[in-house]
Design a protein around this motif. Sequence first.
Motif, PDB file in Angstrom:
ATOM      1  N   CYS A  22       0.778  -1.336   0.049  1.00 41.57           N
ATOM      2  CA  CYS A  22       0.094   0.051  -0.105  1.00 41.57           C
ATOM      3  C   CYS A  22       0.796   1.427   0.171  1.00 41.57           C
ATOM      4  O   CYS A  22       1.804   1.447   0.683  1.00 41.57           O
ATOM      5  CB  CYS A  22      -0.866   0.094   1.256  1.00 41.57           C
ATOM      6  SG  CYS A  22      -2.168   1.323   1.149  1.00 41.57           S
ATOM      7  N   CYS A  24      -0.477   4.454   0.427  1.00 35.03           N
ATOM      8  CA  CYS A  24      -1.616   5.398   0.637  1.00 35.03           C
ATOM      9  C   CYS A  24      -0.885   6.322   1.597  1.00 35.03           C
ATOM     10  O   CYS A  24       0.284   6.122   2.109  1.00 35.03           O
ATOM     11  CB  CYS A  24      -2.803   4.809   1.115  1.00 35.03           C
ATOM     12  SG  CYS A  24      -2.379   4.579   2.997  1.00 35.03           S
ATOM     13  N   CYS A  27       0.217   4.990   4.959  1.00 40.52           N
ATOM     14  CA  CYS A  27       1.317   3.923   5.185  1.00 40.52           C
ATOM     15  C   CYS A  27       2.461   4.777   4.647  1.00 40.52           C
ATOM     16  O   CYS A  27       3.611   4.451   5.383  1.00 40.52           O
ATOM     17  CB  CYS A  27       1.155   2.857   4.044  1.00 40.52           C
ATOM     18  SG  CYS A  27      -0.358   1.602   4.541  1.00 40.52           S
ATOM     19  N   HIS A 234      -7.226   2.056   7.514  1.00 36.43           N
ATOM     20  CA  HIS A 234      -7.712   2.290   6.476  1.00 36.43           C
ATOM     21  C   HIS A 234      -9.343   2.067   6.188  1.00 36.43           C
ATOM     22  O   HIS A 234      -9.854   1.952   7.139  1.00 36.43           O
ATOM     23  CB  HIS A 234      -7.229   1.013   5.488  1.00 36.43           C
ATOM     24  CG  HIS A 234      -5.695   1.386   5.100  1.00 36.43           C
ATOM     25  ND1 HIS A 234      -4.834   0.948   6.000  1.00 36.43           N
ATOM     26  CD2 HIS A 234      -5.133   1.466   3.992  1.00 36.43           C
ATOM     27  CE1 HIS A 234      -3.529   1.222   5.743  1.00 36.43           C
ATOM     28  NE2 HIS A 234      -3.688   1.478   4.139  1.00 36.43           N
TER      29      HIS A 234
HETATM   30 ZN   LIG Z   1      -2.325   2.024   3.223  1.00 37.80          ZN
END
Ligand SMILES: [Zn+2]
Length: 271
Positions: A22, A24, A27, A234
């Motif tokens: 991930c 994002c 993260c 998340h």
């Molecule tokens: Zn993430």
Amino acid sequence: MTKHLELVFLGTSPLAIPLFFCQCPICESARKHPQERRTRASLAVIGKELTIIDPGPDLEQQLEREKLCRPICNILITHWHYDHIAGLGTLREVNNLAKWKPIEIYVPEEVEFHFNQELAYLKPALNIHKIKVGDKLNLQDFSVEVIKTEHIDHSIGFILTNNKRIAYLVDTTYPSEETRKKLKNLDIIIMEATVDELVTTIPWQNFSLDQALAFWEELKPFNKECIFTHLSNHRWINGKLLSGLTIAERKKIENDNPGVSFAYDGLKVLF
Ligand SMILES: [Zn+2]
Ligand SMILES: [Zn+2]
């Protein structure tokens, strides 16, 4: 009973944060700032004895991080899912190398068979006790009442009693009336809020943050404090795992909801 105990949140997530697949913002931020990392949810209770609730796959690094270089006396298992039991695998080595006494382990009776199958090699390291909803255990430092959670057929939670009363509820959705009746006069309810937001038509076996907050509203008149854990950080929207709340957004939720806080790896609470 031991007068002063300490709870240490060894891990606070169902998934490792950052997730290796991930990219994002949550993260990516955890990659830059190690204090934002999360390991799989687990709790240590430290008194005369060391008790671990849910030895997950990160157990060794968690104990090393918290400098808990001492024998584990008791293990309590909430349910037989990887993020809650995968640390068991290494205990045979500890028994061999460090010469600890066998660990008293308390497991839901439905999953005890695993110790006769894939984990038979562990048996010399453990004294296995089958437990079920309604059981009361008297450990040296505190007592434990076993309550039902709504996650899978055999999943359970615990009410720990010493100077304070603390409930540990991971993983669960809205629990049965029988369990809800037990969630009174507690100093701390440690509750899961697995995903920040949940939009799905599939039945889900964990709380979203909104659902956990709504449940806490119901419990609040009878209890003092709520700590959220098992946080994936998340959202789960139509089958996709998406970035969750930032630290600033979590702080706002804490400010707007007195009595509520979010756990983090290494959080310590006196008990
Ligand atoms: Zn993430
Ligand atoms: Zn879990």
